[in-house]
Scaffold this active site. Structure first.
Site, PDB file in Angstrom:
ATOM      1  N   ARG A 211       0.801  -1.118   0.087  1.00  0.00           N
ATOM      2  CA  ARG A 211       0.001  -0.033   0.022  1.00  0.00           C
ATOM      3  C   ARG A 211       0.804   1.212  -0.056  1.00  0.00           C
ATOM      4  O   ARG A 211       0.475   2.187  -0.726  1.00  0.00           O
ATOM      5  CB  ARG A 211      -0.976   0.023   1.086  1.00  0.00           C
ATOM      6  CG  ARG A 211      -2.163  -0.916   1.146  1.00  0.00           C
ATOM      7  CD  ARG A 211      -3.020  -0.847   2.335  1.00  0.00           C
ATOM      8  NE  ARG A 211      -2.742  -1.849   3.503  1.00  0.00           N
ATOM      9  CZ  ARG A 211      -3.213  -2.738   3.800  1.00  0.00           C
ATOM     10  NH1 ARG A 211      -3.951  -3.421   3.069  1.00  0.00           N
ATOM     11  NH2 ARG A 211      -3.066  -3.369   4.998  1.00  0.00           N
ATOM     12  N   PHE A 227     -11.695  -4.246  -5.574  1.00  0.00           N
ATOM     13  CA  PHE A 227     -11.938  -5.012  -4.275  1.00  0.00           C
ATOM     14  C   PHE A 227     -11.126  -4.478  -3.180  1.00  0.00           C
ATOM     15  O   PHE A 227     -10.101  -4.632  -2.531  1.00  0.00           O
ATOM     16  CB  PHE A 227     -11.022  -6.348  -4.546  1.00  0.00           C
ATOM     17  CG  PHE A 227     -11.320  -7.157  -5.820  1.00  0.00           C
ATOM     18  CD1 PHE A 227     -12.310  -7.938  -5.977  1.00  0.00           C
ATOM     19  CD2 PHE A 227     -10.616  -6.922  -7.152  1.00  0.00           C
ATOM     20  CE1 PHE A 227     -12.759  -8.444  -6.948  1.00  0.00           C
ATOM     21  CE2 PHE A 227     -10.809  -7.681  -8.108  1.00  0.00           C
ATOM     22  CZ  PHE A 227     -12.109  -8.325  -8.251  1.00  0.00           C
ATOM     23  N   ASP A 249     -16.221  -2.332  -4.120  1.00  0.00           N
ATOM     24  CA  ASP A 249     -16.180  -3.432  -3.621  1.00  0.00           C
ATOM     25  C   ASP A 249     -17.760  -3.820  -3.570  1.00  0.00           C
ATOM     26  O   ASP A 249     -18.544  -3.219  -3.477  1.00  0.00           O
ATOM     27  CB  ASP A 249     -15.740  -3.319  -2.248  1.00  0.00           C
ATOM     28  CG  ASP A 249     -15.458  -4.810  -1.494  1.00  0.00           C
ATOM     29  OD1 ASP A 249     -13.931  -5.111  -1.531  1.00  0.00           O
ATOM     30  OD2 ASP A 249     -16.244  -5.395  -1.102  1.00  0.00           O
ATOM     31  N   SER A 250     -17.942  -5.311  -3.535  1.00  0.00           N
ATOM     32  CA  SER A 250     -19.426  -5.762  -3.489  1.00  0.00           C
ATOM     33  C   SER A 250     -19.816  -5.969  -1.943  1.00  0.00           C
ATOM     34  O   SER A 250     -21.085  -6.034  -1.950  1.00  0.00           O
ATOM     35  CB  SER A 250     -19.185  -7.106  -4.023  1.00  0.00           C
ATOM     36  OG  SER A 250     -18.272  -8.029  -3.253  1.00  0.00           O
ATOM     37  N   ASP A 299      -6.701  -6.015  -6.527  1.00  0.00           N
ATOM     38  CA  ASP A 299      -6.394  -7.103  -5.375  1.00  0.00           C
ATOM     39  C   ASP A 299      -7.528  -8.111  -5.157  1.00  0.00           C
ATOM     40  O   ASP A 299      -8.201  -7.879  -4.157  1.00  0.00           O
ATOM     41  CB  ASP A 299      -6.435  -6.204  -4.331  1.00  0.00           C
ATOM     42  CG  ASP A 299      -5.409  -7.158  -3.045  1.00  0.00           C
ATOM     43  OD1 ASP A 299      -5.054  -8.066  -3.246  1.00  0.00           O
ATOM     44  OD2 ASP A 299      -5.683  -6.481  -1.870  1.00  0.00           O
ATOM     45  N   CYS A 339      -3.272 -13.675  -4.467  1.00  0.00           N
ATOM     46  CA  CYS A 339      -3.067 -14.373  -3.100  1.00  0.00           C
ATOM     47  C   CYS A 339      -3.326 -15.513  -3.224  1.00  0.00           C
ATOM     48  O   CYS A 339      -3.323 -16.367  -2.129  1.00  0.00           O
ATOM     49  CB  CYS A 339      -4.068 -13.634  -1.891  1.00  0.00           C
ATOM     50  SG  CYS A 339      -5.571 -13.808  -2.532  1.00  0.00           S
TER      51      CYS A 339
END
Length: 395
Positions: A211, A227, A249-250, A299, A339
């Site tokens: 970040r 995300f 984002d959801s 991400d 990831c």
């Protein structure tokens, strides 16, 4: 102690101190150990090799702990491993940060245990039957070392299912229930963490260094954070002077917490737009509207939980990054991450190259992102290296 006999020819990985022994490598078990018991592993000639946790419900039947026959794997052994792991994070917590991963499973020689620190609160994940058996000792040692206000169980039930474990209750194991939002400090940015309802243990401290690096490229730029969760990349970009940041984002809870985090950091909310949407749907909408950005962060969650899912996951990563590239201004930057432990860096680079080809773009890799030092990679356990990322310049 019950003996587990290794098949002839299966000694190499054990001798190299890899901590996993799969069911197919075991010749026989002398007796009937309970899942989670510590057993001793012998080679085909009956010679000692290691001590480890046993679980016949898991593909990884043995998770090895100790290779010295003369060292007892007892309460003192587990206390020492916990203390060593916690002490090794001192430098991270010295300045401007009070949140990190204190214990990282096999990489800290405690397979199936994850402990995250959020200011005065701890969140644990218990993912193996062996660790579950010794949790009273681990909780007691954490209390002695850190005197936390609370310790919460945030175990991942999908991972527990692979061990034949029941679903976790996600309850408070020690202390008082944490507040709805725990304020933590990471690189001098404030975050409100919802330990009780947040994803995983509540926060993704594995992106701490990344970040900061990405934010150095955000000044005066139009940034898209996909995300975004509770806004790690968003907050750092705004703090470093981004012209604007759009966060997608959801999760309604994530978007709500992100808005609160902007307020906590006294950032200019007029430069920020939050969108609750499926990222892939929103990227296509931006494309159809002719929207463009200078910096895009991708991400996503874990697309490849295992090697068997790698082919399907590669297609998903390729399509996501193709869409991202189409939304960048000429020479714009794409910060893209995976990831998925099953996807190594070289495969990830190839996927990005395929995405560029499909998008009709040229890509330069200008920086490689990694997981930070509180997520160490044990030399004998390369599987611990799961987080990877690339900063790409796109033409």
């Amino acid at each position: 102690m019950i003996d587990v006999i290794l098949k002839k020819g299966k000694e190499k990985a054990v001798l190299q101190r890899h901590p996993w022994v799969f069911s197919g490598a075991i010749e026989k078990v002398k007796g009937k150990p309970a899942n989670g018991d510590v057993v001793q592993l012998l080679n085909a000639q009956g010679e000692f090799m290691a001590y480890g946790f046993y679980n016949d419900q898991s593909r990884v039947t043995l998770r090895l702990l100790e290779w010295n026959k003369d060292v007892q794997v007892d309460e003192a052994w587990f206390r020492q491993k916990v203390a060593t792991a916690v002490k090794s994070r001192d430098s991270i917590l010295a300045n401007g940060t009070n949140t990190c991963r204190l214990i990282f499973s096999e990489s800290d020689y405690l397979p199936g245990l994850i402990v995250d620190k959020y200011a005065g609160h701890l969140a644990v994940q218990v993912l193996t039957s062996g660790i579950q058996n010794v949790m009273p000792v681990i909780i007691d040692e954490l209390k002695k070392l850190l005197n936390p206000e609370s310790i919460s169980d945030k175990s991942d039930n999908a991972s527990r299912a692979h061990e034949g474990l029941t679903e976790a209750e996600n309850k408070v194991l020690a202390g008082s229930p944490p507040p709805e939002l725990v304020e933590v400090l990471e690189n001098d940015v404030v975050y409100g963490i919802n330990i009780t309802e947040g994803q995983k243990s509540g926060f993704y401290c594995d992106q701490r260094d990344n970040r900061h690096v990405l934010a150095m490229h955000a000044k005066d730029k139009k940034v898209l954070d996909c995300f975004c969760y509770t806004g790690g990349f968003t907050l750092n970009s705004l703090k470093e002077g981004a012209a604007s940041v759009t966060s997608v984002d959801s999760s309604a809870l994530a978007i709500e917490t992100l808005s609160e985090n902007i307020r906590l950091n006294k950032l200019d909310g007029t430069k920020h737009t939050a969108i609750k949407s499926d990222v892939n749907v929103q990227l296509r909408k931006f494309r159809d509207e002719g929207e463009k950005f200078d910096v895009i962060v991708l991400d996503p969650p874990k697309y490849a939980p295992s090697r068997s899912a790698l082919t399907r996951a590669s297609r998903a990563y390729k399509d996501l990054n193709r869409l991202g590239m189409l939304l960048l201004n000429e020479g714009g930057l794409l910060a893209t991450y995976s990831c998925s432990g099953a996807m190594d860096m070289e495969t990830f680079k190839q996927v990005i190259a395929w995405a560029a080809l499909d998008a009709g773009k040229q890509v330069q890799f200008i920086y490689q992102f990694h997981q930070p030092e509180d997520h160490p990679v044990r030399a004998s356990f390369p599987e611990g290296e799961y987080l990877k990322g690339l900063l790409c310049r796109v033409f």
